[in-house]
Design a protein around this motif. Structure first.
Motif, PDB file in Angstrom:
ATOM      1  N   LYS A 183       0.913  -1.167  -0.001  1.00  0.00           N
ATOM      2  CA  LYS A 183       0.047  -0.049  -0.059  1.00  0.00           C
ATOM      3  C   LYS A 183       0.895   1.410  -0.045  1.00  0.00           C
ATOM      4  CE  LYS A 183      -4.267  -1.827   2.068  1.00  0.00           C
ATOM      5  NZ  LYS A 183      -5.191  -1.265   3.180  1.00  0.00           N
ATOM      6  N   VAL A 184       1.948   1.412   0.925  1.00  0.00           N
ATOM      7  CA  VAL A 184       2.844   2.319   0.929  1.00  0.00           C
ATOM      8  C   VAL A 184       3.532   2.642  -0.500  1.00  0.00           C
ATOM      9  CG1 VAL A 184       5.164   3.202   2.054  1.00  0.00           C
ATOM     10  CG2 VAL A 184       3.046   2.392   3.493  1.00  0.00           C
ATOM     11  N   LEU A 185       4.104   1.348  -1.118  1.00  0.00           N
ATOM     12  CA  LEU A 185       4.626   1.579  -2.320  1.00  0.00           C
ATOM     13  C   LEU A 185       3.729   1.887  -3.274  1.00  0.00           C
ATOM     14  CD1 LEU A 185       7.036  -1.674  -2.336  1.00  0.00           C
ATOM     15  CD2 LEU A 185       7.723   0.751  -1.980  1.00  0.00           C
ATOM     16  N   GLY A 186       2.595   1.461  -3.482  1.00  0.00           N
ATOM     17  CA  GLY A 186       1.558   1.946  -4.161  1.00  0.00           C
ATOM     18  C   GLY A 186       1.206   3.398  -4.249  1.00  0.00           C
ATOM     19  N   VAL A 187       0.954   3.962  -3.048  1.00  0.00           N
ATOM     20  CA  VAL A 187       0.724   5.488  -2.751  1.00  0.00           C
ATOM     21  C   VAL A 187       2.143   6.006  -3.343  1.00  0.00           C
ATOM     22  CG1 VAL A 187       0.605   7.142  -1.140  1.00  0.00           C
ATOM     23  CG2 VAL A 187      -0.634   5.060  -1.063  1.00  0.00           C
ATOM     24  N   LEU A 188       3.101   5.650  -2.921  1.00  0.00           N
ATOM     25  CA  LEU A 188       4.474   6.646  -3.367  1.00  0.00           C
ATOM     26  C   LEU A 188       4.567   6.493  -4.890  1.00  0.00           C
ATOM     27  CD1 LEU A 188       7.253   5.519  -0.926  1.00  0.00           C
ATOM     28  CD2 LEU A 188       5.926   7.592  -1.125  1.00  0.00           C
ATOM     29  N   ALA A 189       4.005   5.549  -5.692  1.00  0.00           N
ATOM     30  CA  ALA A 189       4.117   5.213  -7.151  1.00  0.00           C
ATOM     31  C   ALA A 189       3.152   6.317  -7.671  1.00  0.00           C
ATOM     32  CB  ALA A 189       3.998   4.005  -7.608  1.00  0.00           C
TER      33      ALA A 189
END
Length: 62
Positions: free
Chosen positions: A9-15
């Protein structure tokens, strides 16, 4: 398993934030390029000044 979901989720938000920033940058760059007046070809529009040359012969003088 919960930890992996949170990481994704964190990586998705950052992307998503990075993609949004890249889109805004591209849009602003295109708008600025349209507003900026660029010479089509500086070499083509170049006119040399030869008023200080002693042996200058004008093309119109014949």
């Amino acid at each position: 398993m919960d930890t992996i979901k949170k990481i994704f989720k964190v990586l998705g938000v950052l992307a998503a934030v990075a993609a949004f920033a890249a889109g805004v940058y591209t849009l602003v760059k295109k708008l600025c390029d349209k507003k900026c007046c660029k010479g089509e070809d500086d070499k083509e529009n170049y006119v040399s000044c030869s008023c200080c040359d002693a042996d200058f012969v004008s093309e119109q003088t014949k």
